[in-house]
Design a protein around this motif. Structure first.
Motif, PDB file in Angstrom:
ATOM      1  N   ILE A   1      13.657  28.610  -8.776  1.00  0.00           N
ATOM      2  CA  ILE A   1      12.272  28.436  -9.172  1.00  0.00           C
ATOM      3  C   ILE A   1      11.409  28.295  -7.911  1.00  0.00           C
ATOM      4  O   ILE A   1      11.710  27.491  -7.036  1.00  0.00           O
ATOM      5  CB  ILE A   1      12.079  27.189 -10.056  1.00  0.00           C
ATOM      6  CG1 ILE A   1      12.973  27.263 -11.303  1.00  0.00           C
ATOM      7  CG2 ILE A   1      10.617  27.036 -10.437  1.00  0.00           C
ATOM      8  CD1 ILE A   1      12.602  28.323 -12.298  1.00  0.00           C
ATOM      9  N   VAL A   2      10.363  29.065  -7.826  1.00  0.00           N
ATOM     10  CA  VAL A   2       9.438  28.974  -6.691  1.00  0.00           C
ATOM     11  C   VAL A   2       7.997  28.952  -7.207  1.00  0.00           C
ATOM     12  O   VAL A   2       7.719  29.341  -8.342  1.00  0.00           O
ATOM     13  CB  VAL A   2       9.614  30.148  -5.704  1.00  0.00           C
ATOM     14  CG1 VAL A   2      10.987  30.114  -5.055  1.00  0.00           C
ATOM     15  CG2 VAL A   2       9.410  31.496  -6.405  1.00  0.00           C
ATOM     16  N   ASP A   3       7.112  28.473  -6.361  1.00  0.00           N
ATOM     17  CA  ASP A   3       5.665  28.499  -6.603  1.00  0.00           C
ATOM     18  C   ASP A   3       5.236  27.672  -7.811  1.00  0.00           C
ATOM     19  O   ASP A   3       4.197  27.943  -8.406  1.00  0.00           O
ATOM     20  CB  ASP A   3       5.163  29.942  -6.770  1.00  0.00           C
ATOM     21  CG  ASP A   3       5.416  30.800  -5.537  1.00  0.00           C
ATOM     22  OD1 ASP A   3       5.542  30.211  -4.450  1.00  0.00           O
ATOM     23  OD2 ASP A   3       5.492  32.029  -5.671  1.00  0.00           O
ATOM     24  N   GLN A   4       5.998  26.645  -8.156  1.00  0.00           N
ATOM     25  CA  GLN A   4       5.620  25.802  -9.295  1.00  0.00           C
ATOM     26  C   GLN A   4       5.393  24.341  -8.923  1.00  0.00           C
ATOM     27  O   GLN A   4       4.920  23.570  -9.746  1.00  0.00           O
ATOM     28  CB  GLN A   4       6.703  25.856 -10.385  1.00  0.00           C
ATOM     29  CG  GLN A   4       6.716  27.138 -11.168  1.00  0.00           C
ATOM     30  CD  GLN A   4       7.392  26.983 -12.522  1.00  0.00           C
ATOM     31  OE1 GLN A   4       7.901  25.926 -12.868  1.00  0.00           O
ATOM     32  NE2 GLN A   4       7.405  28.051 -13.282  1.00  0.00           N
ATOM     33  N   PHE A   5       5.725  23.975  -7.707  1.00  0.00           N
ATOM     34  CA  PHE A   5       5.756  22.556  -7.376  1.00  0.00           C
ATOM     35  C   PHE A   5       4.675  22.111  -6.398  1.00  0.00           C
ATOM     36  O   PHE A   5       4.534  20.924  -6.128  1.00  0.00           O
ATOM     37  CB  PHE A   5       7.127  22.191  -6.807  1.00  0.00           C
ATOM     38  CG  PHE A   5       8.272  22.614  -7.682  1.00  0.00           C
ATOM     39  CD1 PHE A   5       8.508  21.960  -8.879  1.00  0.00           C
ATOM     40  CD2 PHE A   5       9.087  23.680  -7.337  1.00  0.00           C
ATOM     41  CE1 PHE A   5       9.551  22.346  -9.707  1.00  0.00           C
ATOM     42  CE2 PHE A   5      10.141  24.078  -8.155  1.00  0.00           C
ATOM     43  CZ  PHE A   5      10.366  23.406  -9.346  1.00  0.00           C
ATOM     44  N   GLY A   6       3.905  23.051  -5.853  1.00  0.00           N
ATOM     45  CA  GLY A   6       2.931  22.718  -4.819  1.00  0.00           C
ATOM     46  C   GLY A   6       1.902  21.702  -5.255  1.00  0.00           C
ATOM     47  O   GLY A   6       1.585  20.751  -4.524  1.00  0.00           O
ATOM     48  N   THR A   7       1.349  21.861  -6.451  1.00  0.00           N
ATOM     49  CA  THR A   7       0.316  20.941  -6.940  1.00  0.00           C
ATOM     50  C   THR A   7       0.869  19.530  -7.096  1.00  0.00           C
ATOM     51  O   THR A   7       0.308  18.556  -6.581  1.00  0.00           O
ATOM     52  CB  THR A   7      -0.254  21.431  -8.276  1.00  0.00           C
ATOM     53  OG1 THR A   7      -0.917  22.696  -8.065  1.00  0.00           O
ATOM     54  CG2 THR A   7      -1.248  20.428  -8.847  1.00  0.00           C
TER      55      THR A   7
END
Length: 317
Positions: free
Chosen positions: A96-102
């Protein structure tokens, strides 16, 4: 391969059926759910795609797994999967990528503001009914260093700039070097950390990053600087960090990840006043988010397109 309805196995020790139902609701009906080794072993024959968390990977090296073509991890960290020789090389790994930044960047700045604004002092004054009108510090003009400039690091950089901070970055690949005020490479750790007020670790765990933060690097930091780890626990040599903190170096350590999880109840970190311990919660994997990522990837898979989040086993992530 049945291109319209590939056989999918969802494995999770606690929420397998919940994830499986979400996948089914997206139109994929050939979905089975497993929560135990025995269930996984039973459902594995004929399975083409696995969506998994803590999957018993030894099963992937058995005849039951000959049909498996792709393994989608439910998480971002895959160091355990990459290091596992039980997974045949011909099985594609994705994460999983690009889902945790926020989520993770908000966690980081919640703690940085807690410290820089001295929220405990404000709460103590309220408890004591004491009118303590002090002047707190500010993040503005402070220097933050973000080690790891992927999606999480990049969002942390964006928020840091909103606080008018100076932003330094370190990356192994040079990715996103242009988004920081000053960029450093993997052989420049001492130069990278020496001027930082805050060091944030968002790196993956690989052979090159294992215990990359050790006593030498910690003492290269300013005595009143803060360390934040939201990457992987083993990025830090924890015994070194404990001794450095006990010797009075570093203002604080904010730790969401550890080499051993859960962190043992008798660990010294729990009782150290300048250590903030949380339970690997800064970047939650939500059922909806993971399912949508997976379903989007299944559609790419069926269309013969490049999947999102492909793991480079040589690189380690």
């Amino acid at each position: 391969m049945n291109s319209s309805q590939p056989n999918i196995l969802v494995f999770d020790p606690h929420h397998a059926e919940e994830y499986a139902n979400c996948v089914r609701e997206c139109g994929f009906k050939a979905v089975k759910a497993a929560a135990t080794y025995e269930e996984a072993e039973m459902f594995l024959p004929g399975t083409e795609i696995i969506l998994g968390w803590k999957f018993p990977t030894q099963l992937l090296h058995t005849p039951n797994a000959l049909s498996v073509r792709w393994f989608q991890s439910m998480g971002a960290g895959v160091n355990d999967l990459v290091a596992n020789s039980s997974i045949p090389d011909d099985i594609l790994l994705t994460r999983i990528v690009d889902q945790f930044g926020t989520y993770i960047s908000e966690y980081i700045f919640a703690y940085l503001l807690h410290i820089v604004k001295d929220i405990p002092r404000m709460r103590q004054a309220q408890t004591e009914r004491n009118w303590d009108s002090f002047i707190s510090d500010s993040l503005a003009k402070k220097t933050i260093g973000v080690a790891g400039l992927g999606s999480i690091g990049a969002e942390t950089v964006r928020k840091a700039k909103a606080f008018d901070m100076k932003v330094h970055g370190l990356s192994f690949s040079g990715k996103n070097a242009e988004i920081v005020d000053q960029h450093f490479t993997a052989n420049q750790w001492k130069d990278f950390v020496k001027d930082l007020d805050y060091l944030v670790l968002t790196l993956p765990l690989t052979e090159k990053t294992y215990h990359v933060i050790n006593r030498e690097i910690l003492f290269s930091m300013k005595p009143d600087s803060c360390l934040v780890n939201v990457g992987r626990g083993a990025l830090i040599a924890e015994n070194d960090l404990q001794s450095v903190l006990e010797e009075g170096h570093l203002k604080a350590a904010i730790l969401d990840v550890f080499e051993t999880e859960p962190l043992p109840k008798d660990h010294r970190f729990y009782s150290m006043p300048n250590v903030y311990v949380t339970s690997h919660l800064s970047g939650p994997s939500t059922t909806e988010g993971v399912t949508q990522f997976f379903v989007d990837n299944v559609i790419k898979y069926l269309n013969g397109e490049t999947l999102h989040g492909i793991v480079d086993r040589k690189r380690g992530y």
